[in-house]
Design a protein around this motif. Sequence first.
Motif, short mmCIF file in Angstrom:
data_model
loop_
_atom_site.label_atom_id
_atom_site.label_comp_id
_atom_site.label_asym_id
_atom_site.label_seq_id
_atom_site.Cartn_x
_atom_site.Cartn_y
_atom_site.Cartn_z
N TRP A 214 0.84 -1.21 0.00
CA TRP A 214 0.00 0.00 0.00
C TRP A 214 0.87 1.25 0.00
O TRP A 214 0.67 2.18 -0.80
CB TRP A 214 -0.91 -0.04 1.22
N VAL A 218 1.25 4.14 -2.95
CA VAL A 218 1.01 5.57 -2.71
C VAL A 218 2.20 6.41 -3.17
O VAL A 218 2.05 7.50 -3.73
CB VAL A 218 0.71 5.82 -1.22
N PRO A 223 0.10 5.03 -9.07
CA PRO A 223 -0.40 4.25 -7.93
C PRO A 223 -1.52 3.28 -8.32
O PRO A 223 -2.36 3.58 -9.17
CB PRO A 223 -0.92 5.33 -6.97
#
Length: 322
Positions: A214, A218, A223
């Motif tokens: 994750w 980001v 992304p």
Amino acid sequence: MTAGFLFALAAGLMWGLVFVGPLMLAEYPATLQSFGRYLAFGLIALPLAWFDRARLRELSRADWVEALKLAAVGNVVYYLFLAGAIQRAGGPLPTMIIGTLPVVIAITANLRRGTGEARLPWRRMLPSLALIAAGIGLVNHVEITHLRHDANADLARYALGALLAVGAVVCWTWYPIRNAEWLRAHPDRNPRSWATAQGIATLPLALIGYASVWLWSVASADPFPMPFGPRAGDFLLLMFAIGLFASWLGTVCWNEASQRLPPSLAGQLIVFETLAALAYAFVLRRQWPAPETLMGIALLVAGVLWALRTRPEPLAAEGHAS
């Protein structure tokens, strides 16, 4: 022997499902699929651990360290390699590289010393190993021929997929042998509880891995839509289905088989995973296997049936085995 065979068959049918995820979620990174699957496995194991808490309390610190090692290598790292291989080389080629596991595990288990296990004599193992190897070779030949005739094939991508599949073979050669040694050294332990313990040990690894993916997404220029990707419903359903059937229930069945069969014989029965994965891959392709593929599958089945006729020699006679 019969019960061990049936448990190994059930495990193989469920483990074959892990080859489906990377094909159905081709746009999802292999890392997200691996950590997502084992995050689901760990969450499924939590309520099961509550019901099994009395048996889990019997596990020592050393047992939990062993469960963590098995979870890391046999679960997370293995599936990282496998999912990456399938996404780069398609379903059948990695499946057949993974299909060498029955041969690799049987040979590795038989070569190991000091395990206290009655080993299978080489002269009795060779026919079944030869049949399984010939079957794997035939199916591999078909897939490589298809690859050579595909003008759009990216050979470098396929080669990387094959290399990742070899890494998966290394992980899953170590895992079932080590897992079987622990189970047979602890016959008083419940195989279901040991599967649940591995699920609990997997959970922190999966949480750390999922959070890392994750954060990486980001920070990247392009992304990936987190936390569950563009097809959140499909992703969650597939991850929990694989986590329940392939990770937990499949491990339970394999643990039951491992307590009933010598490692060198149990290793050959992993061929059921290969057969199931091939069947699922051809269903997704909506193709009927080529005659050469069917002949290879028949040889794989014949090798398994031959293996079931093989019995280990007593430890006292081990020095006379050839």
